[in-house]
Design an enzyme around this catalytic site. Structure first.
Site, PDB file in Angstrom:
ATOM      1  N   ASP A  94      -0.942   7.965  -5.231  1.00 43.09           N
ATOM      2  CA  ASP A  94      -1.155   8.509  -6.575  1.00 43.09           C
ATOM      3  C   ASP A  94      -0.916   7.399  -7.610  1.00 43.09           C
ATOM      4  OD1 ASP A  94      -1.624  10.522  -8.447  1.00 43.09           O
ATOM      5  OD2 ASP A  94       0.511  11.017  -8.609  1.00 43.09           O
ATOM      6  N   HIS A  95      -1.819   7.284  -8.555  1.00 45.42           N
ATOM      7  CA  HIS A  95      -1.684   6.314  -9.657  1.00 45.42           C
ATOM      8  C   HIS A  95      -1.338   4.891  -9.198  1.00 45.42           C
ATOM      9  CE1 HIS A  95      -2.163   9.195 -12.898  1.00 45.42           C
ATOM     10  NE2 HIS A  95      -1.395  10.019 -12.209  1.00 45.42           N
ATOM     11  N   GLU A 146     -10.074   6.666 -12.337  1.00 47.97           N
ATOM     12  CA  GLU A 146      -9.754   7.482 -13.526  1.00 47.97           C
ATOM     13  C   GLU A 146     -10.404   6.896 -14.765  1.00 47.97           C
ATOM     14  OE1 GLU A 146      -5.858   9.152 -13.982  1.00 47.97           O
ATOM     15  OE2 GLU A 146      -5.941   9.051 -16.155  1.00 47.97           O
ATOM     16  N   HIS A 222      -5.506  15.774 -13.270  1.00 48.01           N
ATOM     17  CA  HIS A 222      -4.080  15.408 -13.242  1.00 48.01           C
ATOM     18  C   HIS A 222      -3.327  16.247 -14.272  1.00 48.01           C
ATOM     19  CE1 HIS A 222      -4.003  11.480 -10.948  1.00 48.01           C
ATOM     20  NE2 HIS A 222      -5.273  11.824 -10.918  1.00 48.01           N
ATOM     21  N   ALA A 224      -1.533  18.911 -13.950  1.00 44.96           N
ATOM     22  CA  ALA A 224      -1.907  20.322 -13.843  1.00 44.96           C
ATOM     23  C   ALA A 224      -0.726  21.276 -13.645  1.00 44.96           C
ATOM     24  CB  ALA A 224      -2.892  20.492 -12.703  1.00 44.96           C
ATOM     25  N   ASP A 266       3.077  17.784  -9.771  1.00 45.22           N
ATOM     26  CA  ASP A 266       4.307  17.123  -9.372  1.00 45.22           C
ATOM     27  C   ASP A 266       5.481  17.783 -10.089  1.00 45.22           C
ATOM     28  OD1 ASP A 266       6.393  15.407  -8.836  1.00 45.22           O
ATOM     29  OD2 ASP A 266       5.377  13.584  -9.403  1.00 45.22           O
TER      30      ASP A 266
HETATM   31  P1  13P Z   1       2.232  17.081 -13.521  1.00 47.20           P
HETATM   32  O1  13P Z   1       3.188  16.232 -14.281  1.00 47.20           O
HETATM   33  O2  13P Z   1       1.566  18.091 -14.412  1.00 47.20           O
HETATM   34  O3  13P Z   1       2.853  17.719 -12.349  1.00 47.20           O
HETATM   35  O4  13P Z   1       1.050  16.138 -12.989  1.00 47.20           O
HETATM   36  C1  13P Z   1       1.247  15.367 -11.843  1.00 47.20           C
HETATM   37  C2  13P Z   1       0.159  14.393 -11.624  1.00 47.20           C
HETATM   38  O5  13P Z   1      -0.850  14.349 -12.300  1.00 47.20           O
HETATM   39  C3  13P Z   1       0.347  13.447 -10.530  1.00 47.20           C
HETATM   40  O6  13P Z   1      -0.670  12.519 -10.448  1.00 47.20           O
HETATM   41  O1  G3H Z   2       1.572  11.397 -12.207  1.00 47.61           O
HETATM   42  C1  G3H Z   2       2.605  10.806 -11.893  1.00 47.61           C
HETATM   43  C2  G3H Z   2       3.569  11.407 -10.993  1.00 47.61           C
HETATM   44  O2  G3H Z   2       4.222  12.489 -11.566  1.00 47.61           O
HETATM   45  C3  G3H Z   2       4.465  10.371 -10.369  1.00 47.61           C
HETATM   46  O3  G3H Z   2       5.677  10.188 -11.023  1.00 47.61           O
HETATM   47  O4  G3H Z   2       6.202   7.762 -10.613  1.00 47.61           O
HETATM   48  O5  G3H Z   2       8.008   9.403 -11.205  1.00 47.61           O
HETATM   49  O6  G3H Z   2       6.921   9.477  -8.966  1.00 47.61           O
HETATM   50  P1  G3H Z   2       6.774   9.133 -10.415  1.00 47.61           P
HETATM   51 ZN    ZN Z   3      -1.385  12.001 -12.439  1.00 44.24          ZN
END
Ligand code: 13P
Ligand code: G3H
Ligand code: ZN
Length: 319
Positions: A94-95, A146, A222, A224, A266
């Site tokens: 993710d990201h 993205e 994202h 969500a 998340d």
């Molecule tokens: P939330 O912060 O809404 O849970 O989004 C998480 C997210 O986009 C992770 O990539």
């Molecule tokens: O979209 C991002 C996620 O919520 C990840 O957050 O880097 O704190 O794990 P984190």
């Molecule tokens: Zn995200």
């Protein structure tokens, strides 16, 4: 057979078929693949249990900071363990912000990666994303890119709609230039516990325009998390101090009918876990075993995930 499926689904030969196929199916099949982040072991366990119980496909997402928390050696074990379970679970970076972190995730055996160049100037986003796509596809790994910025403000102040939201025209060009398998868009949602300034609103009108320009590209949403008041209240009733929260409650009920094929959450599981642990500790002051309060957290995460799978993603029994 393989080539005919590829042609039908319009996917690159060799790229991780299962996840791309599932996202394409969700795009037109009135469901969404849940993409839930694992922030710790208990959340991981709760999400696995929810997947089993609902027979839903699931993308377990790992951010770079989560990867650092688990460490690469343990992450390798988690990936191997998940494979052994033979559940419809795939593992996703993710990201990812750099080429290096993408390489690291692929080395750990992830099925798909996100390269997030959304805060870079457009041309740099295209360049980085394309580089990642070329590399990842050669390793049979699919890629999410993205376009658009998931933030209401930056250091200079509140961002305008033009600065934040994904341009449908540019989205079409971005996908053509980069070859991404799915596209994360900015249509109003934001990360974290406070998603909106003013009236909470998702720009489904922009989404519809993107869908018209990109009829074959699965869209990712994202930010969500619903950020339900019940979790915030439980946290605050048990010693917490969350003063402000505003989420997506009631805004995603019909998202499953759109081309949104993957929905990222998340924050909801962080809240559910923290609420349950705080309550358990408060009501069981004599307990000190981490597995007691940890299990309370696991159960709450599981229930929260099942709720999102059934009510928002409608992906139960879509294994
Ligand atoms: P939330 O912060 O809404 O849970 O989004 C998480 C997210 O986009 C992770 O990539
Ligand atoms: O979209 C991002 C996620 O919520 C990840 O957050 O880097 O704190 O794990 P984190
Ligand atoms: Zn995200």
């Amino acid at each position: 057979m393989f080539l005919s499926i590829c042609a039908k689904l319009n996917v690159t030969k060799g790229v991780n078929m299962i996840q791309v196929k599932m996202l394409k199916k969700a795009m037109t099949g009135n469901f969404i693949v849940p993409a839930f982040n694992i922030a710790n072991f208990e959340i991981l366990k709760g999400l696995i249990l929810a997947t089993k119980e609902t027979k839903s496909p699931m993308i377990l997402q790992v951010s770079e900071s989560a990867m650092n928390y688990f460490t690469d050696d343990i992450m390798l074990g988690i990936v191997a363990g998940l494979r052994k379970m033979k559940l419809p679970i795939s593992i996703h970076l993710d990201h990812g912000h750099t080429f290096d972190v993408v390489k690291r995730a692929i080395k750990l055996g992830f099925d798909s990666v996100m390269i997030d160049g959304s805060t870079l100037p457009y041309k740099e986003n295209v360049r980085l994303t394309k580089k990642v796509v070329n590399y990842a596809h050669s390793k049979n790994v699919s890629v999410e890119g993205e376009l658009g910025v998931l933030a209401v403000a930056n250091d200079e102040g509140v961002l305008s709609d033009g600065e934040r939201f994904t341009s449908p025209e540019q989205a079409k060009e971005f996908v053509a230039l980069t070859g991404v398998d799915s596209l994360a868009v900015s249509i109003g949602t934001n990360h974290g516990i406070n998603k909106y300034i003013g009236e909470p609103k998702i720009r489904y009108d922009i989404l519809r325009k993107i869908e018209k320009k990109l009829p074959n590209t699965p869209i990712v949403l994202h930010g969500a998390s619903l950020v339900e008041k019940k979790y915030v209240d439980k946290i605050n009733a048990n010693g917490g101090n969350i003063t402000k929260s505003i989420g997506n409650e009631n805004l995603l009920k019909n998202a499953y009918k759109t081309h949104i094929s993957k929905i990222n959450m998340d924050t909801d599981f962080r809240l559910a876990y923290t609420a349950a642990v705080r309550e358990y500790m408060h009501t069981h002051p004599e307990k000190y075993s981490p597995r007691d309060y940890g299990q309370a957290g696991v159960e709450e995460v599981k229930n929260c995930a099942i709720d999102r799978i059934v009510k928002i993603c409608r992906s139960n029994n879509k294994m």
